[in-house]
Motif scaffolding. Structure first.
Motif, PDB file in Angstrom:
ATOM      1  N   TYR A   1       0.823  -1.207   0.000  1.00 15.05           N
ATOM      2  CA  TYR A   1       0.000   0.000   0.000  1.00 15.05           C
ATOM      3  C   TYR A   1       0.861   1.263   0.000  1.00 15.05           C
ATOM      4  N   ALA A   2       1.938   1.269   0.747  1.00 25.92           N
ATOM      5  CA  ALA A   2       2.825   2.439   0.776  1.00 25.92           C
ATOM      6  C   ALA A   2       3.409   2.697  -0.610  1.00 25.92           C
ATOM      7  N   PHE A   3       3.851   1.636  -1.288  1.00 29.12           N
ATOM      8  CA  PHE A   3       4.439   1.767  -2.611  1.00 29.12           C
ATOM      9  C   PHE A   3       3.435   2.343  -3.605  1.00 29.12           C
ATOM     10  N   PHE A   4       2.222   1.781  -3.653  1.00 30.09           N
ATOM     11  CA  PHE A   4       1.246   2.236  -4.630  1.00 30.09           C
ATOM     12  C   PHE A   4       0.670   3.611  -4.294  1.00 30.09           C
ATOM     13  N   ASN A   5       0.618   3.964  -3.019  1.00 28.51           N
ATOM     14  CA  ASN A   5       0.173   5.309  -2.653  1.00 28.51           C
ATOM     15  C   ASN A   5       1.204   6.350  -3.065  1.00 28.51           C
ATOM     16  N   LEU A   6       2.472   6.066  -2.843  1.00 25.04           N
ATOM     17  CA  LEU A   6       3.526   6.981  -3.273  1.00 25.04           C
ATOM     18  C   LEU A   6       3.540   7.097  -4.796  1.00 25.04           C
ATOM     19  N   LEU A   7       3.406   5.975  -5.474  1.00 27.70           N
ATOM     20  CA  LEU A   7       3.378   5.969  -6.931  1.00 27.70           C
ATOM     21  C   LEU A   7       2.183   6.775  -7.462  1.00 27.70           C
ATOM     22  N   ALA A   8       1.040   6.662  -6.816  1.00 27.43           N
ATOM     23  CA  ALA A   8      -0.144   7.414  -7.229  1.00 27.43           C
ATOM     24  C   ALA A   8       0.076   8.914  -7.068  1.00 27.43           C
ATOM     25  N   ILE A   9       0.642   9.330  -5.955  1.00 26.94           N
ATOM     26  CA  ILE A   9       0.916  10.754  -5.738  1.00 26.94           C
ATOM     27  C   ILE A   9       1.859  11.275  -6.821  1.00 26.94           C
ATOM     28  N   LEU A  10       2.896  10.524  -7.107  1.00 32.75           N
ATOM     29  CA  LEU A  10       3.845  10.937  -8.135  1.00 32.75           C
ATOM     30  C   LEU A  10       3.184  10.999  -9.515  1.00 32.75           C
ATOM     31  N   ALA A  11       2.346  10.021  -9.821  1.00 34.65           N
ATOM     32  CA  ALA A  11       1.675   9.982 -11.126  1.00 34.65           C
ATOM     33  C   ALA A  11       0.723  11.160 -11.289  1.00 34.65           C
ATOM     34  N   TYR A  12      -0.049  11.468 -10.262  1.00 34.26           N
ATOM     35  CA  TYR A  12      -0.958  12.611 -10.329  1.00 34.26           C
ATOM     36  C   TYR A  12      -0.166  13.917 -10.442  1.00 34.26           C
ATOM     37  N   GLY A  13       0.914  14.025  -9.690  1.00 35.79           N
ATOM     38  CA  GLY A  13       1.751  15.221  -9.760  1.00 35.79           C
ATOM     39  C   GLY A  13       2.354  15.399 -11.144  1.00 35.79           C
ATOM     40  N   PHE A  14       2.854  14.319 -11.716  1.00 38.03           N
ATOM     41  CA  PHE A  14       3.421  14.369 -13.066  1.00 38.03           C
ATOM     42  C   PHE A  14       2.346  14.735 -14.077  1.00 38.03           C
ATOM     43  N   ASP A  15       1.157  14.159 -13.933  1.00 41.49           N
ATOM     44  CA  ASP A  15       0.075  14.433 -14.863  1.00 41.49           C
ATOM     45  C   ASP A  15      -0.357  15.893 -14.786  1.00 41.49           C
ATOM     46  N   LYS A  16      -0.441  16.443 -13.600  1.00 41.33           N
ATOM     47  CA  LYS A  16      -0.811  17.849 -13.443  1.00 41.33           C
ATOM     48  C   LYS A  16       0.254  18.753 -14.070  1.00 41.33           C
ATOM     49  N   TYR A  17       1.515  18.427 -13.811  1.00 45.07           N
ATOM     50  CA  TYR A  17       2.628  19.185 -14.387  1.00 45.07           C
ATOM     51  C   TYR A  17       2.559  19.148 -15.912  1.00 45.07           C
ATOM     52  N   ALA A  18       2.325  17.960 -16.470  1.00 41.38           N
ATOM     53  CA  ALA A  18       2.236  17.808 -17.925  1.00 41.38           C
ATOM     54  C   ALA A  18       1.020  18.539 -18.488  1.00 41.38           C
ATOM     55  N   ALA A  19      -0.087  18.533 -17.768  1.00 44.39           N
ATOM     56  CA  ALA A  19      -1.294  19.215 -18.222  1.00 44.39           C
ATOM     57  C   ALA A  19      -1.069  20.720 -18.312  1.00 44.39           C
ATOM     58  N   ILE A  20      -0.384  21.255 -17.344  1.00 46.80           N
ATOM     59  CA  ILE A  20      -0.108  22.698 -17.333  1.00 46.80           C
ATOM     60  C   ILE A  20       0.784  23.081 -18.510  1.00 46.80           C
ATOM     61  N   ARG A  21       1.746  22.245 -18.818  1.00 47.26           N
ATOM     62  CA  ARG A  21       2.721  22.563 -19.856  1.00 47.26           C
ATOM     63  C   ARG A  21       2.371  22.018 -21.238  1.00 47.26           C
ATOM     64  N   GLY A  22       1.256  21.292 -21.327  1.00 45.27           N
ATOM     65  CA  GLY A  22       0.837  20.770 -22.624  1.00 45.27           C
ATOM     66  C   GLY A  22       1.679  19.608 -23.118  1.00 45.27           C
ATOM     67  N   HIS A  23       2.266  18.870 -22.199  1.00 47.57           N
ATOM     68  CA  HIS A  23       3.095  17.717 -22.560  1.00 47.57           C
ATOM     69  C   HIS A  23       2.301  16.416 -22.510  1.00 47.57           C
ATOM     70  N   TRP A  24       3.003  15.316 -22.767  1.00 50.33           N
ATOM     71  CA  TRP A  24       2.414  13.986 -22.705  1.00 50.33           C
ATOM     72  C   TRP A  24       1.824  13.748 -21.316  1.00 50.33           C
ATOM     73  N   ARG A  25       0.627  13.172 -21.270  1.00 48.27           N
ATOM     74  CA  ARG A  25      -0.120  12.977 -20.026  1.00 48.27           C
ATOM     75  C   ARG A  25      -0.133  11.516 -19.612  1.00 48.27           C
ATOM     76  N   VAL A  26      -0.378  11.294 -18.351  1.00 43.39           N
ATOM     77  CA  VAL A  26      -0.588   9.952 -17.816  1.00 43.39           C
ATOM     78  C   VAL A  26      -2.014   9.540 -18.186  1.00 43.39           C
ATOM     79  N   GLN A  27      -2.174   8.344 -18.712  1.00 43.14           N
ATOM     80  CA  GLN A  27      -3.511   7.879 -19.089  1.00 43.14           C
ATOM     81  C   GLN A  27      -4.387   7.737 -17.851  1.00 43.14           C
ATOM     82  N   GLU A  28      -5.659   8.062 -18.013  1.00 37.70           N
ATOM     83  CA  GLU A  28      -6.594   7.920 -16.887  1.00 37.70           C
ATOM     84  C   GLU A  28      -6.678   6.475 -16.433  1.00 37.70           C
ATOM     85  N   SER A  29      -6.569   5.542 -17.360  1.00 39.59           N
ATOM     86  CA  SER A  29      -6.623   4.122 -16.983  1.00 39.59           C
ATOM     87  C   SER A  29      -5.456   3.758 -16.061  1.00 39.59           C
ATOM     88  N   THR A  30      -4.315   4.396 -16.245  1.00 39.35           N
ATOM     89  CA  THR A  30      -3.157   4.151 -15.368  1.00 39.35           C
ATOM     90  C   THR A  30      -3.440   4.691 -13.971  1.00 39.35           C
TER      91      THR A  30
END
Length: 94
Positions: A10-39
């Motif tokens: 649970y610790a691993f997947f929670n940390l991974l989720a936070i990082l994935a959402y953070g990366f996706d938000k960063y990419a959304a702001i800059r118009g870069h490649w996004r993390v798929q919603e299914s991921t």
């Protein structure tokens, strides 16, 4: 042993989720490649839903998308159901 393994999982997947959402938000702001919603949903399903929920609040990301949130809460339900079944089977062996 089983409890420690589950906590690490649970610790691993929670940390991974936070990082994935953070990366996706960063990419959304800059118009870069996004993390798929299914991921993002898969991370929640695998146990990272608490981290995902925290990241949604922290980054103000994906909260207003009704369909996304419906699937998200469905993944939370399925994860908790699976956790309940695993723990009930585990306690039967003790």
């Amino acid at each position: 042993m089983m409890f420690s393994l589950m906590c690490a999982w649970y610790a691993f997947f929670n940390l991974l989720a936070i990082l994935a959402y953070g990366f996706d938000k960063y990419a959304a702001i800059r118009g870069h490649w996004r993390v798929q919603e299914s991921t993002l949903h898969l991370l929640s399903l695998l146990g990272g839903w608490i981290g995902a929920l925290m990241a949604q609040r922290l980054f103000r990301h994906k909260r207003s998308k009704q369909r996304f949130m419906l699937v998200f809460w469905g993944s939370v339900f399925v994860n908790l159901l699976g956790l309940f079944l695993v723990l009930s089977q585990w306690s039967a062996f003790m």
